[in-house]
Enzyme design. Structure first.
Site, PDB file in Angstrom:
ATOM      1  N   HIS A  86      -8.128  -0.185  -9.080  1.00 21.81           N
ATOM      2  CA  HIS A  86      -7.818   0.821  -8.067  1.00 21.81           C
ATOM      3  C   HIS A  86      -6.689   1.741  -8.527  1.00 21.81           C
ATOM      4  O   HIS A  86      -6.771   2.966  -8.365  1.00 21.81           O
ATOM      5  CB  HIS A  86      -7.435   0.111  -6.763  1.00 21.81           C
ATOM      6  CG  HIS A  86      -7.205   1.033  -5.614  1.00 21.81           C
ATOM      7  ND1 HIS A  86      -8.181   1.858  -5.105  1.00 21.81           N
ATOM      8  CD2 HIS A  86      -6.084   1.271  -4.859  1.00 21.81           C
ATOM      9  CE1 HIS A  86      -7.693   2.567  -4.089  1.00 21.81           C
ATOM     10  NE2 HIS A  86      -6.426   2.233  -3.937  1.00 21.81           N
ATOM     11  N   ASP A  95       0.840  -1.195   0.000  1.00 22.29           N
ATOM     12  CA  ASP A  95       0.000   0.000   0.000  1.00 22.29           C
ATOM     13  C   ASP A  95       0.877   1.247   0.000  1.00 22.29           C
ATOM     14  O   ASP A  95       1.860   1.327   0.729  1.00 22.29           O
ATOM     15  CB  ASP A  95      -0.896  -0.005   1.244  1.00 22.29           C
ATOM     16  CG  ASP A  95      -2.000   1.032   1.174  1.00 22.29           C
ATOM     17  OD1 ASP A  95      -2.197   1.607   0.088  1.00 22.29           O
ATOM     18  OD2 ASP A  95      -2.656   1.271   2.197  1.00 22.29           O
TER      19      ASP A  95
END
Length: 347
Positions: free
Chosen positions: A229, A152
């Site tokens: 995403h 992330d």
């Protein structure tokens, strides 16, 4: 002093490197306690130093954000240019909710005990003045991965030459220089449906995210879906310049209750960049094409805060006494100059 030096010298610890632990505290200020809360903000830096001084290698920091309604109540001055309540987004399938939040305390360190102690002392400092509406204890997971198993924050800039312009007002001599070194931060708590996610194959998960799971390498454009995403969170100007924000997301979870998630926190010199990312995610860049990650992750909070320069918290008057800092109703707030001219209200 260059604009870059000025912005970095005046900023809170927005650009601190990712830590191993964090606490995210969102509170509301009780009616009638605005002045006392404003006074208490002046002591946050001292409390942080007192705790962090004992173990300096743990790099304890605390960034304070102020919400739009709290600003109106505590300072009676025109809001900074980008400050407004978080704008909810209702897509065909998913919703970005707006939830209460007057103050944000982003506490981080390389040891969770320091985060805990500072969080506890902040609640002592603000006892009787605020009510906690959200508290999340985050941790670093494996090699910078979230609980979905993907790295992330890969694209979050880390070098000051890149992160400064992305996150700090006035870094390049533009923006509201009254608040050089300030930032805007949007936070959301996402809860993951790990049971459904884990039923996907690795290849299916990679198409949702837009990256390879093991290597973290972005999928080729010929393979990467336009509702992935990564694709929907890539923001570019008309000239092709990519716009960045500084993320410090962290996983959190409670194994007994099965609550697992990611706390999204994005700092930006212009909150419009983050807001465009969220519009792409929830509404779709193309109609009906929302971010596929939302089929497995639900946003349960949403707030926008102004992160003022560090000196503002200890003494806001020199900032509020600048031209352009009149009260929202056009009258002069406390300590304002008589020749101040109001800015527009972004509510």
């Amino acid at each position: 002093m260059t604009p870059q030096d000025r912005a970095q010298n005046q900023a809170q610890d927005v650009l601190a490197p990712p830590a191993k632990a964090a606490i995210f505290l969102t509170v509301t200020i009780r009616d009638g306690k605005e002045q006392e809360a404003r006074d208490a903000l002046a002591d946050v830096a001292g409390v942080t130093r007192a705790i962090g001084f004992r173990i300096p290698e743990a790099a304890l920091t605390c960034v304070v954000g102020i919400g739009a309604h709290a600003w109106d109540r505590m300072y009676a001055a025109a809001r900074p240019d980008g400050l407004h309540p978080f704008r909810p987004l209702a897509g065909d399938k998913h919703v970005a909710v707006s939830t209460p939040g007057d103050l944000l305390f982003h506490v981080r360190a390389d040891r969770p005990d320091l985060c805990f102690e500072l969080g506890r002392q902040l609640m002592v400092l603000f006892a009787g003045l605020v009510d906690t509406v959200d508290e999340v204890h985050g941790f670093r997971y494996w090699d910078q991965r979230d609980l979905l198993g993907f790295v992330d924050g890969t694209e979050s800039p880390t070098d000051a030459a890149e992160s400064g312009p992305a996150a700090l007002v006035g870094f390049e001599g533009s923006g509201d220089l009254t608040y050089a070194g300030a930032s805007y931060v949007i936070v959301q708590k996402y809860l993951h449906d790990l049971d459904t996610w884990d039923r996907l194959s690795v290849e299916e998960q990679e198409l949702v995210i837009g990256r390879k799971k093991l290597s973290d390498i972005e999928l080729p454009d010929s393979v990467k879906p336009d509702d992935s995403h990564v694709e929907l969170n890539t923001i570019t100007d008309p000239d092709g310049t990519e716009r960045d924000i500084v993320r410090d997301n962290m996983p959190f979870g409670a194994v007994g209750t099965g609550e697992f998630g990611t706390y999204f926190i994005g700092y930006a010199a212009d909150p419009g960049v983050t807001e465009e990312m969220l519009r792409n995610m929830f509404l779709g860049r193309d109609p009906g094409k929302h971010d596929r990650i939302l089929d497995f992750s639900t946003a349960v909070t949403g707030c926008l805060f102004f992160v003022p320069p560090a000196d503002f918290l200890e003494d806001p008057e020199p900032f509020l006494a600048q031209p352009g800092s009149t009260a929202a109703d056009g009258s002069l707030g406390i300590g304002r100059l008589a020749h101040s001219a109001g800015r527009s209200d972004h509510a």
